[in-house]
Write a protein that holds these residues in place. Structure first.
Motif, short mmCIF file in Angstrom:
data_model
loop_
_atom_site.label_atom_id
_atom_site.label_comp_id
_atom_site.label_asym_id
_atom_site.label_seq_id
_atom_site.Cartn_x
_atom_site.Cartn_y
_atom_site.Cartn_z
N ALA A 155 47.16 34.15 -6.14
CA ALA A 155 45.73 34.19 -6.47
C ALA A 155 45.52 34.83 -7.84
CB ALA A 155 44.98 34.96 -5.40
N LEU A 156 44.64 34.24 -8.60
CA LEU A 156 44.32 34.77 -9.93
C LEU A 156 42.81 34.96 -10.03
CD1 LEU A 156 45.26 35.48 -12.86
CD2 LEU A 156 44.72 33.10 -13.45
N ASP A 157 42.40 36.15 -10.44
CA ASP A 157 40.99 36.44 -10.67
C ASP A 157 40.70 36.10 -12.13
OD1 ASP A 157 38.50 37.61 -11.19
OD2 ASP A 157 38.82 39.19 -9.72
N VAL A 158 40.11 34.94 -12.35
CA VAL A 158 39.90 34.47 -13.72
C VAL A 158 38.91 35.37 -14.46
CG1 VAL A 158 39.10 32.54 -15.13
CG2 VAL A 158 40.44 32.11 -13.06
N ASP A 159 37.89 35.85 -13.77
CA ASP A 159 36.93 36.74 -14.42
C ASP A 159 37.59 38.04 -14.85
OD1 ASP A 159 34.88 34.92 -14.09
OD2 ASP A 159 34.21 35.77 -12.17
N ALA A 160 38.49 38.56 -14.01
CA ALA A 160 39.21 39.80 -14.37
C ALA A 160 40.13 39.55 -15.56
CB ALA A 160 40.01 40.31 -13.17
N LEU A 161 40.76 38.37 -15.60
CA LEU A 161 41.62 38.03 -16.74
C LEU A 161 40.80 37.95 -18.02
CD1 LEU A 161 44.36 37.18 -17.91
CD2 LEU A 161 43.77 34.81 -17.29
N ALA A 162 39.64 37.32 -17.94
CA ALA A 162 38.77 37.22 -19.12
C ALA A 162 38.34 38.60 -19.59
CB ALA A 162 37.56 36.36 -18.81
N GLN A 163 38.02 39.48 -18.65
CA GLN A 163 37.63 40.85 -19.00
C GLN A 163 38.79 41.58 -19.68
OE1 GLN A 163 35.89 43.07 -15.74
NE2 GLN A 163 36.41 45.06 -16.67
N ALA A 164 40.01 41.36 -19.17
CA ALA A 164 41.18 42.01 -19.77
C ALA A 164 41.42 41.51 -21.18
CB ALA A 164 42.41 41.75 -18.89
#
Length: 375
Positions: A155-164
């Motif tokens: 599972a990948l949290d795309v919103d968290a990746l964008a925030q990072a």
């Protein structure tokens, strides 16, 4: 970034600075600082005075990191030859102390440990300026792009990746710089917080060879499309979803803002930021004492003060009569720097044969050369 690794060469928060000008405590303080730097760079807390830099895993790149930190924390400037002439920790400390006694140090007020305030426009480092000049002569090219392509399973949290990704670019100003030349001289301009957008592609409707081809094409496009340094962010993120629980993340950046060693640091911070974003916490990262622009400013200031005059004089004399073009090596075993090493065909792409790697590294060290040039 020249490395962004240079940022690790600056004094980190909480680290004491040694003032080697103090006659009473200077020698002890210098030894403690240099030993601490060796331990940090070599990632070894059990070094002794007889520890050999190269035997403990030192390389030319790690040597540059040591020298950058020594200069930042003590004001003493040295070169890589110090490691060949004084390979043990005790010998190296004595050599740095001798340089300080001879007045070979850079003035502390001219050290990158005292960062300049980053404004809207800052000078480029000489390495950055070189990349800019090459692009003016030959046009934008894909071979100046560094890439890392990661396969993510689960599972990948795309919103968290964008925030990072946004946090990473926000923290390192060089990653949101534009290179402009309004008066013919290139400078870096920081436009505050620039938007960071992840280019996303959902390929779950494809399968087999069609999926492989589409994935390869999109990654190749992301990693080979030249940057317009005057307009674009010098880093881009491309995310492909290839199945419900498989992703491909391509991170591509122009060499003018990053190198291979710095890319590793970037990935470590990106992972740290992602985990914090997933947990809805603020990433616990130390404030940067300096940005890459501070290093570039310090470098220019040092040059203006004659800090590189001795180097320029030396190379001017050496290159008055340059050797004729051609292959290095005379055929005379006594004067031929080439080294023969047997490498099996199944060695593998990752140079996994430690015996061969050791032989090549030892040959480089004995010839006072760098592994990169040996290879």
């Amino acid at each position: 970034a020249e490395s962004l690794e240079t940022e690790r060469g600056f004094v980190q928060p909480g680290e004491p600075e040694a003032d080697i000008a103090d006659a009473d405590t200077g020698t002890t303080a210098l030894a403690e600082v240099v030993a601490d730097i060796w331990r940090h760079v070599l990632d070894n807390d059990h070094l002794s005075g007889s520890s050999d830099f190269f035997s403990e895993g030192g390389t030319s790149l790690r040597g540059l990191r040591v020298l950058a930190q020594v200069e930042a924390r003590t004001g003493v400037a040295g070169d890589v030859d110090l490691f060949f002439d004084h390979p043990t920790l005790d010998e190296f400390i004595d050599a740095i102390g001798a340089l300080g006694d001879e007045g070979s140090s850079v003035a502390r007020s001219d050290s990158p440990a005292h960062p300049s305030k980053i404004g809207d426009v800052v000078p480029l480092s000489y390495v950055q300026e070189g990349f800019w000049v090459i692009e003016q002569l030959y046009g934008r090219a894909s071979h100046h792009i560094l890439r890392r392509v990661l396969q993510i399973d689960g599972a990948l949290d795309v919103d968290a990746l964008a925030q990072a990704c946004r946090g990473l670019v926000e923290r390192h100003a060089v990653l949101r710089s534009r290179i402009i030349a309004p008066q013919g001289t290139p400078v870096a301009r920081f436009d505050g917080s620039r938007p960071v957008v992840i280019d996303q592609h959902d390929l779950r409707h494809l399968s087999g060879a069609e999926l492989d081809q589409a994935s390869e094409e999109r990654v190749e496009a992301a990693c080979t499309t030249p940057f317009d340094l005057a307009r674009d962010l010098p880093i881009r993120f491309t995310l492909l979803q290839v199945s419900d629980d498989q992703w491909v993340l391509a991170i591509c950046a122009h060499h003018i803002v990053i190198d291979g060693l710095s890319m590793r640091i970037l990935l470590e911070e990106l992972e740290f930021r992602y985990r914090a974003a997933v947990d809805h916490t603020v990433p616990d990262l130390p404030a940067l004492d300096a940005q890459y622009a501070d290093y570039a400013t310090w470098q220019r200031r040092r040059a203006a003060g004659g800090g590189y005059d001795a180097d320029l004089d030396y190379w001017g004399k050496v290159l008055e009569s340059p050797p004729p073009p051609g292959l290095v090596g005379t055929g005379d075993p006594a004067g031929d720097p080439s080294v023969s090493v047997n490498v099996s065909r199944d060695l593998g792409r990752d140079f996994a044969d430690l015996q061969v790697e050791g032989e090549v590294t030892n040959a480089s060290t004995s010839a006072r050369g760098h592994l990169y040039f040996t290879l």
